[in-house]
Scaffold this motif. Structure first.
Motif: not given
Length: 306
Positions: A267-276
């Motif tokens: 899963x992503x850390x909170x500061x990231x978005x999937x589109x990145x």
């Protein structure tokens, strides 16, 4: 009369023409390389010797007619063939002679076999038009006999197989005269994504023999290498960070592969978005837990490298 019956009749007529032809005259202008090529074709035709070549494409031929000269048909029936050109002579392997009887594949698969290495036996020669007809099925039968009587393959042996075609999620390969179509789960312990990014026709793979008898060969490409999950808890302890390559995304999860082949579902850390993030990105992953049932690790993407 069906295409297969007409083909058989044409082959019989072709054999008669072969022994009536003056090959000394036909071959007198050949280069040394061309003479070697045609001599190997003649030997395969006479004795059933195996030949090998790389598939360079597909073409269709008109189904043979039933005239006494063994000519081609009027084009109303066409047979797709894979094509091999060892040097200058064209070898055509018709679709009915590619797959073992009862194990036929879809016709579209032929278009994905470019680059595959195949065995074949010549079954007809048209020297005037500089081509020959070959059977992969006969070569498969010879390979199966060699496996049992000569190589004496046993369970536990490591052998090699060759890829015939690759799609996004399925791969077809050949091993000792047997063909297999397998998914990613049968190829690797690691998450692979699109198989075409990893494999190609003609590529050799190692496989472990699971069981073998005269009419069957059970193999596993996956089991030819050790499971990278074994010992993962010592190599990648919870709380450590590791480099990983994103392979795919599915239902909100990100599948990545560690450098040793372990699969980590992130899963992503909170500061990231999937589109990145995209497949093939190299990321820094924090290991958070293990999934023994799936033999996966869980992790959190902390950042992208580069």
């Amino acid at each position: 009369m069906g295409i297969d019956q007409r083909m058989q009749q044409w082959l019989e007529n072709s054999r008669q023409r072969f022994f009536e032809s003056d090959y000394k005259e036909l071959d007198k202008e050949l280069t040394p390389e061309g003479r070697t090529e045609w001599n190997s074709i003649y030997a395969s035709y006479r004795s059933g010797a195996l030949l090998h070549g790389t598939v360079i494409g597909v073409e269709k031929i008109a189904a043979p007619s039933m005239d006494s000269a063994g000519g081609v048909g009027d084009g109303s029936d066409e047979i797709p063939c894979i094509v091999v050109v060892p040097y200058r002579a064209k070898i055509l392997i018709p679709e009915p002679l590619i797959w073992w009887p009862g194990e036929e594949r879809e016709s579209f698969l032929l278009n994905h076999m470019g680059g595959a290495n195949v065995d074949f036996v010549i079954i007809a020669v048209d020297r005037l038009n500089e081509f020959a007809i070959a059977s992969r099925v006969r070569a498969m039968d010879r390979r199966r006999w060699q496996m049992t009587m000569v190589e004496r393959l046993q369970a536990g042996d490591i052998t090699s197989c060759e890829i015939l075609s690759v799609g996004p999620g399925l791969l077809t390969m050949s091993c000792h005269g047997f063909d297999y179509t397998v998914t990613q789960s049968g190829l690797s312990y690691s998450c692979l994504g699109d198989l075409r990014s990893v494999y190609r026709p003609g590529q050799r793979l190692k496989a472990k023999v699971i069981a073998v008898d005269e009419g069957n060969l059970e193999i596993s490409v996956k089991d030819a290498a050790p499971d990278p999950y074994i010992g993962a808890e010592y190599r990648h302890p919870v709380g450590s960070t590791r480099l990983a390559t994103i392979i795919s995304k599915y239902k909100g999860g990100v599948f990545a592969r560690l450098t040793d082949g372990c699969t980590v579902v992130c899963r992503y850390a909170r500061q990231f978005e999937d589109s990145q993030f995209r497949p093939e990105d190299i990321v820094n992953v924090e290991i958070t837990s293990y999934m023994d049932g799936r033999k996966w690790l869980r992790g959190k993407i902390k950042g992208k490298i580069g």
